[in-house]
Design a protein around this motif. Structure first.
Motif, PDB file in Angstrom:
ATOM      1  N   ASP A 118       0.825  -1.209   0.000  1.00 42.60           N
ATOM      2  CA  ASP A 118       0.000   0.000   0.000  1.00 42.60           C
ATOM      3  C   ASP A 118       0.860   1.260   0.000  1.00 42.60           C
ATOM      4  O   ASP A 118       0.529   2.242  -0.663  1.00 42.60           O
ATOM      5  N   HIS A 119       1.947   1.234   0.777  1.00 43.62           N
ATOM      6  CA  HIS A 119       2.880   2.358   0.839  1.00 43.62           C
ATOM      7  C   HIS A 119       4.299   1.864   0.599  1.00 43.62           C
ATOM      8  O   HIS A 119       4.648   0.749   1.001  1.00 43.62           O
ATOM      9  N   VAL A 120       5.115   2.717   0.008  1.00 47.09           N
ATOM     10  CA  VAL A 120       6.569   2.569   0.032  1.00 47.09           C
ATOM     11  C   VAL A 120       7.120   3.814   0.708  1.00 47.09           C
ATOM     12  O   VAL A 120       6.802   4.942   0.312  1.00 47.09           O
ATOM     13  N   TRP A 121       7.916   3.608   1.768  1.00 45.24           N
ATOM     14  CA  TRP A 121       8.526   4.717   2.491  1.00 45.24           C
ATOM     15  C   TRP A 121      10.001   4.797   2.114  1.00 45.24           C
ATOM     16  O   TRP A 121      10.737   3.808   2.223  1.00 45.24           O
ATOM     17  N   ALA A 122      10.422   5.971   1.688  1.00 44.60           N
ATOM     18  CA  ALA A 122      11.803   6.180   1.253  1.00 44.60           C
ATOM     19  C   ALA A 122      12.596   6.880   2.348  1.00 44.60           C
ATOM     20  O   ALA A 122      12.188   7.931   2.847  1.00 44.60           O
ATOM     21  N   LYS A 123      13.744   6.308   2.699  1.00 39.72           N
ATOM     22  CA  LYS A 123      14.613   6.925   3.703  1.00 39.72           C
ATOM     23  C   LYS A 123      15.389   8.109   3.132  1.00 39.72           C
ATOM     24  O   LYS A 123      15.765   9.015   3.877  1.00 39.72           O
ATOM     25  N   SER A 124      15.688   8.069   1.843  1.00 43.52           N
ATOM     26  CA  SER A 124      16.587   9.062   1.244  1.00 43.52           C
ATOM     27  C   SER A 124      16.003   9.602  -0.055  1.00 43.52           C
ATOM     28  O   SER A 124      15.083   9.016  -0.646  1.00 43.52           O
ATOM     29  N   GLN A 125      16.574  10.718  -0.513  1.00 43.24           N
ATOM     30  CA  GLN A 125      16.171  11.268  -1.805  1.00 43.24           C
ATOM     31  C   GLN A 125      16.471  10.281  -2.926  1.00 43.24           C
ATOM     32  O   GLN A 125      15.701  10.167  -3.887  1.00 43.24           O
ATOM     33  N   THR A 126      17.583   9.558  -2.808  1.00 40.99           N
ATOM     34  CA  THR A 126      17.928   8.570  -3.831  1.00 40.99           C
ATOM     35  C   THR A 126      16.871   7.482  -3.913  1.00 40.99           C
ATOM     36  O   THR A 126      16.415   7.112  -5.002  1.00 40.99           O
ATOM     37  N   MET A 127      16.453   6.951  -2.755  1.00 52.88           N
ATOM     38  CA  MET A 127      15.432   5.908  -2.764  1.00 52.88           C
ATOM     39  C   MET A 127      14.112   6.451  -3.284  1.00 52.88           C
ATOM     40  O   MET A 127      13.384   5.763  -4.002  1.00 52.88           O
ATOM     41  N   HIS A 128      13.792   7.683  -2.957  1.00 53.79           N
ATOM     42  CA  HIS A 128      12.556   8.300  -3.445  1.00 53.79           C
ATOM     43  C   HIS A 128      12.584   8.417  -4.970  1.00 53.79           C
ATOM     44  O   HIS A 128      11.591   8.113  -5.649  1.00 53.79           O
ATOM     45  N   ARG A 129      13.721   8.828  -5.518  1.00 53.60           N
ATOM     46  CA  ARG A 129      13.846   8.960  -6.975  1.00 53.60           C
ATOM     47  C   ARG A 129      13.707   7.604  -7.662  1.00 53.60           C
ATOM     48  O   ARG A 129      13.018   7.483  -8.686  1.00 53.60           O
ATOM     49  N   ILE A 130      14.339   6.577  -7.097  1.00 49.03           N
ATOM     50  CA  ILE A 130      14.261   5.237  -7.687  1.00 49.03           C
ATOM     51  C   ILE A 130      12.834   4.706  -7.623  1.00 49.03           C
ATOM     52  O   ILE A 130      12.293   4.188  -8.608  1.00 49.03           O
ATOM     53  N   ALA A 131      12.204   4.831  -6.459  1.00 51.90           N
ATOM     54  CA  ALA A 131      10.852   4.298  -6.283  1.00 51.90           C
ATOM     55  C   ALA A 131       9.838   5.028  -7.154  1.00 51.90           C
ATOM     56  O   ALA A 131       8.839   4.436  -7.585  1.00 51.90           O
ATOM     57  N   ALA A 132      10.082   6.313  -7.423  1.00 52.39           N
ATOM     58  CA  ALA A 132       9.157   7.087  -8.254  1.00 52.39           C
ATOM     59  C   ALA A 132       9.086   6.549  -9.676  1.00 52.39           C
ATOM     60  O   ALA A 132       8.111   6.810 -10.395  1.00 52.39           O
ATOM     61  N   GLU A 133      10.087   5.786 -10.080  1.00 55.81           N
ATOM     62  CA  GLU A 133      10.110   5.204 -11.423  1.00 55.81           C
ATOM     63  C   GLU A 133       9.582   3.772 -11.437  1.00 55.81           C
ATOM     64  O   GLU A 133       9.586   3.119 -12.482  1.00 55.81           O
ATOM     65  N   LEU A 134       9.127   3.286 -10.284  1.00 52.23           N
ATOM     66  CA  LEU A 134       8.608   1.927 -10.157  1.00 52.23           C
ATOM     67  C   LEU A 134       7.092   1.976  -9.937  1.00 52.23           C
ATOM     68  O   LEU A 134       6.547   3.019  -9.560  1.00 52.23           O
ATOM     69  N   PRO A 135       6.400   0.858 -10.140  1.00 55.69           N
ATOM     70  CA  PRO A 135       4.932   0.858 -10.019  1.00 55.69           C
ATOM     71  C   PRO A 135       4.452   0.802  -8.565  1.00 55.69           C
ATOM     72  O   PRO A 135       3.791  -0.146  -8.145  1.00 55.69           O
ATOM     73  N   VAL A 136       4.790   1.830  -7.793  1.00 56.62           N
ATOM     74  CA  VAL A 136       4.362   1.873  -6.393  1.00 56.62           C
ATOM     75  C   VAL A 136       2.979   2.505  -6.305  1.00 56.62           C
ATOM     76  O   VAL A 136       2.623   3.379  -7.102  1.00 56.62           O
ATOM     77  N   ARG A 137       2.207   2.071  -5.306  1.00 58.85           N
ATOM     78  CA  ARG A 137       0.862   2.625  -5.123  1.00 58.85           C
ATOM     79  C   ARG A 137       0.907   4.017  -4.496  1.00 58.85           C
ATOM     80  O   ARG A 137       0.192   4.924  -4.919  1.00 58.85           O
TER      81      ARG A 137
END
Length: 308
Positions: free
Chosen positions: A87-106
């Motif tokens: 349901d959620h993906v929580w990003a610890k860092s800006q890098t993880m946020h950038r990577i996850a933004a390109e993935l099919p997260v809800r």
């Protein structure tokens, strides 16, 4: 109050710290928290399950809502295949946020993270350098050792903590340096508060507890000029080493630092007058404390949204 399961592995290293930090954040909010091992076939039914680095398809059905907190340097293809199940993906860092933004997260939330405060203000510091590698071979230890081989006579004494022998990486101990080997977690706080300069030029990090621990203890911290390391350490109170790209680890590219840059930064840190060291230490600690509190606020908001 919600029933929350934290799913990961208690590895007596970074993930163990993550479990404790997340437990504290959730208990602050009044939630009932238990730990579950990601390798188990089942766990208690819960309102929310938060998976720290280690997702488990088998355990998803035990939770009404689910959260994945990945580390980009460990994120593999099998985990990415499961990412749209959360349901959620929580990003610890800006890098993880950038990577996850390109993935099919809800739903993606930049939460940051927090690190326990292990400072002992009354502890007297040695004007020496600490390089804590622990179990990891991703701390640019080779560059640190080479800096002392080249410039050891001009640098303060160096202490290295690593669970492995330096020969594992083809390294030899330079003069003006000692290898402390494995250090128990209980002794780590003593070391953090004993050494004035913490040299932690990581090749990659999911968060970087060791870096933040140094800041919280008021040390002069030298690290790599790459995220998330340079989000913790700023030039006004620490030293950032130029970084060059190397091979991939998970979904991020590792960073290499130059031994000459290591030596220059350590010399500068060692040359600071005591008054300046204290002032910079206070700035670094304040920065780390503010990021800790920002994480607690982010978890409060994210949990409210998750459970609504």
């Amino acid at each position: 109050m919600a029933r929350v399961n934290l799913v990961s592995k208690d590895n007596d290293s970074g993930l163990s710290v993550d479990l404790k930090v997340m437990t504290e954040a959730l208990k602050r909010l009044g939630h009932d928290v238990v730990w579950a091992d990601f390798r188990d076939a089942g766990m208690r039914e819960c309102d929310a399950a938060i998976f720290l680095e280690t997702p488990s398809e088998a355990l998803l059905s035990f939770a009404r809502r689910t959260v994945f907190v990945p580390n980009p340097d460990c994120l593999d293809d099998d985990e990415i295949k499961l990412i749209d199940r959360f349901d959620h993906v929580w990003a610890k860092s800006q890098t993880m946020h950038r990577i996850a933004a390109e993935l099919p997260v809800r739903h993606l939330v930049l939460t940051g993270f927090a690190t326990p405060d292990r400072s002992r203000p009354k502890k007297r510091r040695k004007h020496t350098v600490l390089h804590m590698a622990g179990r990891s071979t991703a701390k640019n230890t080779a560059a640190v050792v080479e800096a002392w081989h080249r410039h050891g006579a001009e640098l303060p004494p160096l202490a290295i903590t690593a669970d492995w022998d330096l020969s594992f990486l083809g390294l030899t101990l330079p003069q003006n340096a000692e290898h402390l080997g494995h250090v128990d977690r209980g002794e780590v706080a003593n070391l953090l508060n004993t050494y004035a300069i913490h040299l932690l030029p990581s090749r990659a990090e999911g968060w970087g507890h060791g870096i933040v621990e140094g800041l919280l203890c008021g040390a002069q911290v030298v690290t790599t000029d790459a995220d998330p390391m340079n989000a913790h350490v700023r030039p006004e109170f620490g030293w950032l080493l130029p970084a060059a790209d190397e091979e991939m680890s998970g979904r991020v590219r590792c960073k290499r630092v130059d031994p000459e840059d290591v030596a220059v930064a350590v010399k500068e840190a060692a040359a600071l007058p005591a008054k300046d060291r204290a002032a910079r230490g206070r700035l670094g600690r304040a920065h780390a404390l503010a990021r800790n509190e920002a994480f607690h606020a982010a978890v409060r908001d994210a949990m409210g949204e998750l459970l609504s």
